[in-house]
Design a protein around this motif. Structure first.
Motif, PDB file in Angstrom:
ATOM      1  N   HIS A   1      43.117  52.506  39.707  1.00 18.06           N
ATOM      2  CA  HIS A   1      43.225  51.122  40.449  1.00 18.06           C
ATOM      3  C   HIS A   1      41.899  51.133  39.356  1.00 18.06           C
ATOM      4  O   HIS A   1      40.392  50.947  39.622  1.00 18.06           O
ATOM      5  N   VAL A   2      41.427  49.569  38.657  1.00 16.09           N
ATOM      6  CA  VAL A   2      40.366  49.322  38.161  1.00 16.09           C
ATOM      7  C   VAL A   2      41.176  47.382  37.833  1.00 16.09           C
ATOM      8  O   VAL A   2      42.219  46.526  37.730  1.00 16.09           O
TER       9      VAL A   2
ATOM     10  N   GLY B   1      39.700  62.067  47.253  1.00 17.62           N
ATOM     11  CA  GLY B   1      38.704  62.761  47.858  1.00 17.62           C
ATOM     12  C   GLY B   1      36.797  62.251  46.623  1.00 17.62           C
ATOM     13  O   GLY B   1      36.160  62.839  46.713  1.00 17.62           O
ATOM     14  N   ASP B   2      37.270  61.686  45.675  1.00 15.97           N
ATOM     15  CA  ASP B   2      36.803  60.844  44.746  1.00 15.97           C
ATOM     16  C   ASP B   2      36.438  58.991  45.103  1.00 15.97           C
ATOM     17  O   ASP B   2      36.338  58.321  45.455  1.00 15.97           O
ATOM     18  N   ARG B   3      35.539  58.623  44.343  1.00 14.81           N
ATOM     19  CA  ARG B   3      35.056  57.347  43.876  1.00 14.81           C
ATOM     20  C   ARG B   3      36.122  56.737  43.228  1.00 14.81           C
ATOM     21  O   ARG B   3      35.978  55.813  43.638  1.00 14.81           O
ATOM     22  N   LEU B   4      37.681  57.045  42.784  1.00 12.45           N
ATOM     23  CA  LEU B   4      38.534  56.581  42.542  1.00 12.45           C
ATOM     24  C   LEU B   4      39.661  56.181  43.432  1.00 12.45           C
ATOM     25  O   LEU B   4      39.651  57.146  44.607  1.00 12.45           O
ATOM     26  N   TYR B   5      40.486  55.043  43.700  1.00 13.29           N
ATOM     27  CA  TYR B   5      41.307  54.429  44.326  1.00 13.29           C
ATOM     28  C   TYR B   5      42.971  54.207  43.188  1.00 13.29           C
ATOM     29  O   TYR B   5      43.411  53.967  42.430  1.00 13.29           O
ATOM     30  N   TYR B   6      44.146  55.720  43.632  1.00 13.67           N
ATOM     31  CA  TYR B   6      44.820  55.732  43.142  1.00 13.67           C
ATOM     32  C   TYR B   6      45.797  54.518  43.297  1.00 13.67           C
ATOM     33  O   TYR B   6      46.305  54.530  44.786  1.00 13.67           O
TER      34      TYR B   6
ATOM     35  N   ALA C   1      39.756  48.284  50.672  1.00 10.47           N
ATOM     36  CA  ALA C   1      40.184  48.761  52.061  1.00 10.47           C
ATOM     37  C   ALA C   1      41.339  49.880  52.633  1.00 10.47           C
ATOM     38  O   ALA C   1      41.126  50.711  53.667  1.00 10.47           O
ATOM     39  N   CYS C   2      42.635  50.033  51.986  1.00 12.89           N
ATOM     40  CA  CYS C   2      42.892  51.457  51.055  1.00 12.89           C
ATOM     41  C   CYS C   2      41.638  52.520  50.903  1.00 12.89           C
ATOM     42  O   CYS C   2      41.918  54.078  52.232  1.00 12.89           O
ATOM     43  N   TRP C   3      40.814  52.038  50.331  1.00 14.42           N
ATOM     44  CA  TRP C   3      40.042  53.216  50.364  1.00 14.42           C
ATOM     45  C   TRP C   3      39.147  54.031  51.311  1.00 14.42           C
ATOM     46  O   TRP C   3      38.867  54.770  51.854  1.00 14.42           O
TER      47      TRP C   3
ATOM     48  N   HIS D   1      35.576  52.727  42.590  1.00 12.98           N
ATOM     49  CA  HIS D   1      35.400  52.110  40.740  1.00 12.98           C
ATOM     50  C   HIS D   1      36.286  51.119  40.904  1.00 12.98           C
ATOM     51  O   HIS D   1      37.739  51.322  40.907  1.00 12.98           O
ATOM     52  N   ALA D   2      36.212  50.024  40.219  1.00 16.67           N
ATOM     53  CA  ALA D   2      36.904  48.910  39.852  1.00 16.67           C
ATOM     54  C   ALA D   2      36.482  48.529  38.694  1.00 16.67           C
ATOM     55  O   ALA D   2      37.017  47.190  38.309  1.00 16.67           O
ATOM     56  N   GLU D   3      36.050  48.610  38.251  1.00 18.59           N
ATOM     57  CA  GLU D   3      35.026  47.812  37.511  1.00 18.59           C
ATOM     58  C   GLU D   3      35.018  48.978  36.143  1.00 18.59           C
ATOM     59  O   GLU D   3      34.458  49.890  36.307  1.00 18.59           O
ATOM     60  N   ASN D   4      35.322  48.706  35.397  1.00 17.80           N
ATOM     61  CA  ASN D   4      35.484  49.622  33.594  1.00 17.80           C
ATOM     62  C   ASN D   4      33.645  49.108  32.765  1.00 17.80           C
ATOM     63  O   ASN D   4      33.197  49.619  31.985  1.00 17.80           O
ATOM     64  N   TYR D   5      32.675  48.158  33.729  1.00 16.65           N
ATOM     65  CA  TYR D   5      31.024  48.374  33.656  1.00 16.65           C
ATOM     66  C   TYR D   5      30.733  48.905  34.282  1.00 16.65           C
ATOM     67  O   TYR D   5      29.208  48.705  33.912  1.00 16.65           O
ATOM     68  N   SER D   6      31.446  49.300  34.834  1.00 16.06           N
ATOM     69  CA  SER D   6      30.260  50.644  36.004  1.00 16.06           C
ATOM     70  C   SER D   6      29.050  51.010  35.221  1.00 16.06           C
ATOM     71  O   SER D   6      29.433  52.573  34.526  1.00 16.06           O
ATOM     72  N   PRO D   7      28.183  51.397  35.974  1.00 17.55           N
ATOM     73  CA  PRO D   7      26.846  52.385  35.577  1.00 17.55           C
ATOM     74  C   PRO D   7      26.655  53.206  36.420  1.00 17.55           C
ATOM     75  O   PRO D   7      25.613  54.104  35.876  1.00 17.55           O
TER      76      PRO D   7
END
Length: 648
Positions: free
Chosen positions: A158-159, A191-196, A291-293, A612-618
């Motif tokens: 998800h982004v 198991g990480d920063r991403l939510y599918y 919330a799901c994450w 992770h929600a934005e493609n400009y994440s640092p």
């Protein structure tokens, strides 16, 4: 997927390959897969090379192992680290099955490579995740070669504002070439920063005919559509350019399958009609995705809930609202009969008879908020935090950190014989910053102490996960104290911009009736780490940063998404901001951003894992790979900017 997608370096382990085949054997033997052509994903070692594969089987027989040809190797993905792409187009080899599979299927070898399946009534081809996004997607040539049904099993994360891109790609694939496209996407935290984010779909001839949910707590979702293959054939018949290209296509190897997807007496069976895709607004995405994450993280970590340092500002309030939204989703899932969610809830609250019906009541069980006042805190923020806690139902704690701050500064004064002062009392900028940092870091220590022992004091088992609240813009600028309350176990808003968070807060006011958020929205963002003036806050975030949050979002997108260094960013901004800034002012702003960004980049190495929600994440972990020790003068780059300013 037999192994799960996020195994990372565990793919190097033979155990992962072994367990994947063990799971495959279970699937082959299961009555649930009888008379269904099944397509599952797993790593496969072929001639000592590891491939990311689809294993396609029917009635205890493996029909084809199809290796991935285009690997995801940008942003969050590192598939080339673990897998090799299959580069032999339209080539098939023999794969020798391990004994554990031979015993089930009775097969010694199966086809391995770039092939398609020919059933009695149609032709199927498998596309894998990234291949849909590639400029030369396999579905193009497959479609020209007569493949009518395409399957795609994805792990697409998800982004914000991305879902339509995936939908458009699938519908475009079948619009140009005709056909039926079946997309299944992983759902949940792996198991990480991403939510599918799910969004399974079925498309035919350029139109969506079935849509799955994007966010839900259901582990399994089945999407079904009845379609007429003749509609594909008639659609293709009149596209002369497609048919001309098809007459020249290099054919795929076909694996013959003695099976039909249709029945001889299905003339009267109604087919599915096209539907309009229902997209979530960005505010709904923020409300549901993190919330799901959070729920996945909570149930897998086997902790008893969350603790949040609630300051009464927008960021921590947004985090509180996400936990409240999670409670809404949990209650809704239980109401809809999700037994798995109910079982997880009962484990978390340690009560085998508990049924969550009201989000506020459930929130009381699993969410603790804590307002940590100091002599620099205003009564306004204290009241805002307390009122919000009441409205969402969290267990709220008020405490004062002044005793601890004085003790720490007292130790320093006793050792050195010097007492630092705030700048309003005549202190230097170094003293001022150090005194702010002491307050911020004590809050982190207290947050972890209360997370470990609050439930103990209440006679309840377990510990709490500490939630952080630094937004993506502050992380980019480095506007946070290293090892303060931004240091937590997880951060659900760490990939979301301040602008989007404000819109989300407005959404919560309207949809959750959280009226306490109105005063939070109208207050200027402040860290409240410097002394009050006449009882009022004198310090504001944007004044401290030397830039606005709106500017920060623009810098972030140009730096990461547009791949702009200082000079390129300056060149773009003199046009973007020509109505409001002179070239010299733009130069000053760009230099200030890059100076602050580079000075503070080291903080990204310890950044709390964030959704992770934005493609400009640092995020320094794997998404935004940069040095953390810069030459902060940027002498050559800034000189190029100065030369351009002078020329202009």
């Amino acid at each position: 997927i037999c192994s799960g997608y996020g195994c990372s370096d565990h793919y190097y382990e033979s155990d992962t390959l072994l367990h994947s085949f063990q799971v495959l054997a279970k699937l082959l033997e299961s009555p649930a897969t009888h008379d269904i052509i099944c397509d599952v994903g797993m790593p496969v070692l072929h001639r000592n090379v590891r491939y990311n594969c689809r294993v396609i089987f029917l009635n205890k027989k493996i029909l084809l192992i199809r290796p991935k040809t285009a690997l995801a190797n940008a942003g969050n993905y590192r598939e080339l680290r673990w897998f090799t792409p299959w580069t032999k187009a339209r080539h098939v080899e023999e794969y020798f099955l391990p004994r554990i599979i031979q015993e089930v299927t009775g097969q010694e070898t199966v086809p391995f490579g770039d092939a398609v399946l020919a059933t009695k009534d149609t032709c199927l081809g498998a596309e894998i995740c990234e291949e849909l996004w590639a400029p030369n997607s396999p579905h193009i040539e497959m479609g020209l070669d007569g493949v009518e049904i395409f399957t795609n099993s994805s792990a697409s994360h998800h982004v914000l504002r991305k879902a339509h891109t995936r939908v458009d790609l699938v519908n475009s694939a079948t619009a140009k070439n005709g056909g039926i496209y079946i997309l299944a996407n992983q759902k949940g935290c792996d198991g990480d920063r991403l939510y599918y984010d799910g969004c399974a779909m079925i498309s035919m001839n350029g139109e969506t005919v079935a849509q799955g949910s994007q966010f839900s707590l259901d582990d399994v979702e089945v999407l079904v559509a009845t379609l007429d293959l003749e509609d594909v054939r008639s659609y293709r018949a009149e596209i002369s350019s497609r048919n001309l290209a098809a007459s020249k296509v290099n054919p795929y190897p076909r694996v013959k399958v003695n099976f039909a997807l249709s029945c001889s007496d299905d003339v009267a069976v109604p087919t599915c009609m096209p539907i309009q895709w229902r997209h979530h607004s960005p505010e709904e995405e923020i409300s549901l995705g993190p919330a799901c994450w959070l729920w996945d993280y909570l149930r897998r970590s086997k902790q008893a809930g969350f603790l949040l340092p609630l300051s009464g500002g927008i960021d921590s309030s947004a985090t509180a609202c996400l936990v409240y939204s999670m409670c809404h989703q949990v209650c809704l899932a239980v109401k809809n009969g999700n037994a798995d969610v109910l079982a997880d809830v009962r484990k978390i609250v340690n009560d085998e008879t508990y049924v969550p019906e009201d989000p506020r009541e459930f929130c009381k069980h699993i969410f603790t908020t804590c307002y940590m006042a100091s002599e620099n805190s205003s009564q306004d923020t204290c009241n805002r935090a307390k009122l919000l806690a009441e409205q969402i139902g969290s267990y709220h704690i008020n405490l004062n950190i002044d005793v601890a701050v004085k003790a720490i500064v007292g130790i320093f004064s006793m050792v050195t014989g010097r007492t630092p002062r705030f700048s309003v009392y005549g202190g230097s900028s170094r003293e001022n910053l150090a005194l702010q940092n002491v307050q911020a870091r004590i809050r982190m220590v207290l947050a972890y102490l209360f997370a470990q022992l609050t439930l103990w004091t209440r006679g309840m088992p377990g510990g709490l996960l500490v939630l952080g609240s630094a937004n993506v813009d502050e992380s980019l600028r480095g506007y946070l104290t290293k090892y303060d309350c931004s240091s937590a176990d997880i951060n659900p808003i760490g990939g979301i911009s301040k602008t989007d968070l404000k819109n989300f807060i407005q959404y919560c006011i309207e949809n959750f009736q959280l009226t306490a958020l109105r005063s939070i929205m109208s207050a200027p963002p402040t860290a409240e780490l410097e002394p009050l003036v006449d009882g009022q806050v004198a310090q504001t975030d944007e004044a401290d940063m030397g830039m606005t949050y709106a500017e920060l979002s623009i810098y972030g997108k140009l730096r990461k998404i547009a791949k702009a260094g200082p000079y390129s960013m300056f060149c773009k901004l003199i046009n973007m901001w020509k109505e409001i800034c002179t070239p010299r002012e733009v130069a000053s702003k760009v230099k200030h951003f890059f100076r602050m960004y580079s000075i503070n980049r080291h903080k990204m190495t310890t950044l709390t894992p964030s959704y992770h929600a934005e493609n400009y994440s640092p995020d320094d972990n794997r998404f935004d790979l940069r040095p953390f020790l810069y030459n902060t003068t940027w002498s050559w780059q800034f000189r190029c900017i100065d030369n351009q300013v002078n020329a202009l």
